[in-house]
Motif scaffolding. Structure first.
Motif, PDB file in Angstrom:
ATOM      1  N   CYS A 142      11.737   5.123  10.876  1.00 18.09           N
ATOM      2  CA  CYS A 142      10.819   3.988  11.013  1.00 18.09           C
ATOM      3  C   CYS A 142       9.698   4.088   9.980  1.00 18.09           C
ATOM      4  O   CYS A 142       9.136   5.156   9.757  1.00 18.09           O
ATOM      5  N   PHE A 143       9.374   2.947   9.372  1.00 23.94           N
ATOM      6  CA  PHE A 143       8.376   2.927   8.301  1.00 23.94           C
ATOM      7  C   PHE A 143       6.969   3.171   8.834  1.00 23.94           C
ATOM      8  O   PHE A 143       6.095   3.647   8.143  1.00 23.94           O
ATOM      9  N   SER A 144       6.768   2.838  10.118  1.00 26.75           N
ATOM     10  CA  SER A 144       5.454   3.069  10.728  1.00 26.75           C
ATOM     11  C   SER A 144       5.528   4.342  11.553  1.00 26.75           C
ATOM     12  O   SER A 144       6.518   4.578  12.234  1.00 26.75           O
ATOM     13  N   PHE A 145       4.481   5.150  11.497  1.00 25.89           N
ATOM     14  CA  PHE A 145       4.489   6.349  12.337  1.00 25.89           C
ATOM     15  C   PHE A 145       3.992   6.035  13.753  1.00 25.89           C
ATOM     16  O   PHE A 145       4.720   6.150  14.725  1.00 25.89           O
ATOM     17  N   LEU A 167       6.772  17.373  10.840  1.00 29.75           N
ATOM     18  CA  LEU A 167       7.053  15.941  11.003  1.00 29.75           C
ATOM     19  C   LEU A 167       7.540  15.399   9.661  1.00 29.75           C
ATOM     20  O   LEU A 167       6.900  15.625   8.629  1.00 29.75           O
ATOM     21  N   LEU A 168       8.693  14.705   9.687  1.00 32.27           N
ATOM     22  CA  LEU A 168       9.187  14.041   8.480  1.00 32.27           C
ATOM     23  C   LEU A 168       8.899  12.553   8.652  1.00 32.27           C
ATOM     24  O   LEU A 168       9.357  11.949   9.630  1.00 32.27           O
ATOM     25  N   THR A 169       8.133  11.975   7.748  1.00 33.95           N
ATOM     26  CA  THR A 169       7.712  10.574   7.930  1.00 33.95           C
ATOM     27  C   THR A 169       7.464   9.912   6.579  1.00 33.95           C
ATOM     28  O   THR A 169       7.071  10.588   5.617  1.00 33.95           O
ATOM     29  N   PRO A 170       7.709   8.584   6.487  1.00 34.82           N
ATOM     30  CA  PRO A 170       7.427   7.907   5.213  1.00 34.82           C
ATOM     31  C   PRO A 170       5.927   7.867   4.933  1.00 34.82           C
ATOM     32  O   PRO A 170       5.480   7.895   3.802  1.00 34.82           O
ATOM     33  N   ARG A 171       5.122   7.737   6.005  1.00 35.36           N
ATOM     34  CA  ARG A 171       3.674   7.716   5.834  1.00 35.36           C
ATOM     35  C   ARG A 171       2.982   8.043   7.151  1.00 35.36           C
ATOM     36  O   ARG A 171       3.608   8.099   8.210  1.00 35.36           O
ATOM     37  N   CYS A 172       1.656   8.227   7.045  1.00 30.40           N
ATOM     38  CA  CYS A 172       0.904   8.635   8.224  1.00 30.40           C
ATOM     39  C   CYS A 172      -0.554   8.227   8.038  1.00 30.40           C
ATOM     40  O   CYS A 172      -1.119   8.366   6.946  1.00 30.40           O
ATOM     41  N   GLY A 229       1.501  13.604   0.729  1.00 29.88           N
ATOM     42  CA  GLY A 229       0.179  13.738   0.108  1.00 29.88           C
ATOM     43  C   GLY A 229      -0.744  12.569   0.378  1.00 29.88           C
ATOM     44  O   GLY A 229      -1.935  12.726   0.631  1.00 29.88           O
ATOM     45  N   ASP A 230      -0.155  11.372   0.387  1.00 24.82           N
ATOM     46  CA  ASP A 230      -1.012  10.180   0.488  1.00 24.82           C
ATOM     47  C   ASP A 230      -1.174   9.762   1.946  1.00 24.82           C
ATOM     48  O   ASP A 230      -0.296   9.163   2.535  1.00 24.82           O
ATOM     49  N   ILE A 231      -2.321  10.104   2.506  1.00 25.88           N
ATOM     50  CA  ILE A 231      -2.626   9.706   3.877  1.00 25.88           C
ATOM     51  C   ILE A 231      -3.390   8.387   3.795  1.00 25.88           C
ATOM     52  O   ILE A 231      -4.441   8.307   3.168  1.00 25.88           O
ATOM     53  N   HIS A 232      -2.837   7.341   4.408  1.00 29.54           N
ATOM     54  CA  HIS A 232      -3.506   6.032   4.277  1.00 29.54           C
ATOM     55  C   HIS A 232      -4.640   5.901   5.297  1.00 29.54           C
ATOM     56  O   HIS A 232      -4.642   6.555   6.330  1.00 29.54           O
ATOM     57  N   PRO A 233      -5.616   5.044   4.987  1.00 30.06           N
ATOM     58  CA  PRO A 233      -6.801   4.929   5.859  1.00 30.06           C
ATOM     59  C   PRO A 233      -6.534   4.226   7.187  1.00 30.06           C
ATOM     60  O   PRO A 233      -7.434   4.064   7.983  1.00 30.06           O
TER      61      PRO A 233
END
Lengths: 122, 285
Positions: A17-20, A66-71, A110-114
């Protein structure tokens, strides 16, 4: 070692899933026992703070990775405290990502979004 | 008499209307509830400023007293708390300051600390008392500041113009809660109609008597006017679309203090609003 992945469905052929925080399910995969189970993400219905609640739930299962597209940054803060490492997924296949992780081919996220908190505006 | 001025989007003329209506009255109070971007003070340039810092309560956890029962984490509907490795983590920006965690903690491990989120500024501009709410950049909610602004004027019977934030979210609801009447400012476009419809639904939900001021009017079709006629919404008056008014406003000048003709337009609008509030009061009793 236990590994978590946000997924669209509760089956091994589900897409990542693209959203965590608002993923419908989390796959919890145990590398030693070669076992998998799926957690319902109750945080999906939260008005806010879904990432925090989802991260709490995952931390409670005792996963290490955790393997995730983003967080988002709040969830990342929970994981930092829980000493859970985040790795970036390479595609939407659960099996490809598990394999890549075990072979040491995944990069740390690396890129943790706000975050997309506060209802995305007015 | 408290009159809220609102619209579905920014730039329709809420501040133009509320600043000028407040200025044509003999004496009045102007309250800027658009705390994320208050601009009424740029017109009024209020003097004798008094500032009051506004803070909210945020939980603070004494980890030594916490036994890890998670009553606080489970209770928080905003998910502002997490319990990780025998520690409670508080996400200040997610917290809505309800105080529930403090009440529920069986070990009294949670107390509250003040967190500054902005200020309320009071000043005078000729006949108008000017109150401005200012939210610090990055703070998630202006509601506590709006609450403070409206609390300050709650006992006042003076004519009060409440300049609301745009849209129809929580901060707008908070701003109109105590209003006796709502003025909806609308633009003559289809987009304007959509926004007007949105705020009209909101004021109806709050059972607020309301009327529309049609802003930026040209001598051509006005979809917002058609919408009002079709839905039998009271039209309080019209403000013309013209360069002179636009220029005065862009230069931070209050049109009614500069030109007699705008003084007349806004005096008529204020009279129309006062009449409406009067008749609504009669209807309500």
């Amino acid at each position: 070692m236990k590994i978590a992945i946000p997924v669209e469905n509760n089956s091994m052929d589900a897409s990542v899933c693209f959203s965590f925080g608002r993923a419908p399910y989390f796959l919890i995969y145990d590398t030693e026992k070669n076992e998998n189970r799926f957690l319902d993400n109750s945080a999906i219905a939260s008005q806010g703070g879904a990432g925090i609640k989802a991260a709490q739930k995952i931390a409670d299962t005792g996963v290490e990775v955790l393997l995730t597209p983003r967080c988002g940054e709040n969830a990342a803060e929970v994981f930092k405290n829980a000493e859970i490492k985040l790795y970036k997924t390479i595609n939407s296949s659960v099996e490809d990502n598990l394999k890549a992780f075990i072979e040491g081919k995944l990069q740390l996220l690396g890129d943790i979004h706000p975050g997309f908190h506060q209802h995305g505006g007015n | 008499m408290k009159i809220a001025v609102l619209s579905g989007k920014g730039g329709t003329g809420k501040t133009l209307v509320s600043v000028n209506l407040a200025s044509v009255a003999t004496t009045s109070i102007y309250v800027d509830c658009d705390v994320e971007e208050p601009n009424g003070h740029l017109f009024f340039k209020p003097q004798k400023l008094k500032k009051e810092a506004i803070s909210v309560k945020i939980p603070e956890v004494n980890q030594n007293q916490c036994n890890g029962c998670r009553a606080c984490v489970d209770f928080c509907k905003f998910n502002a708390l997490a319990y990780i490795k025998n520690n409670v983590i508080v996400f200040d920006e997610v917290c809505h300051s309800c105080g529930g965690c403090v009440l529920l903690c069986p070990n009294k491990a949670i107390t509250e600390k003040d967190q500054n989120i902005g200020l309320v500024q009071r000043g005078i501009s000729e006949n108008v008392q000017v109150l401005t709410g200012i939210l610090n950049t990055g703070e998630p909610s202006g509601v506590p500041i709006i609450r403070k602004l409206l609390q300050t004027i709650s006992g006042d019977n003076e004519l009060t113009l409440i300049d609301c934030p745009p849209g129809s979210a929580c901060i707008v609801m908070e701003s109109i809660k105590d209003a006796d009447y709502c003025i909806l400012v609308a633009e003559p476009t289809l987009f304007g109609v959509h926004n007007l419809n949105m705020v009209q639904n909101l004021v109806k939900l709050f059972y607020k008597p309301h009327g529309v001021i049609l802003n930026k009017c040209l001598d051509e079709a006005n979809p917002a006017e058609d919408f009002c006629l079709k839905n039998q919404i009271k039209i309080l008056g019209k403000i013309p679309f013209n360069t002179e008014l636009g220029a005065l406003n862009s230069n931070g000048l209050i049109a009614v203090r500069e030109k007699q003709k705008y003084h007349e337009i806004f005096s008529n609008l204020l009279a129309a609003v006062t009449r409406e509030v009067g008749s609504e009061t009669v209807i309500n009793t």
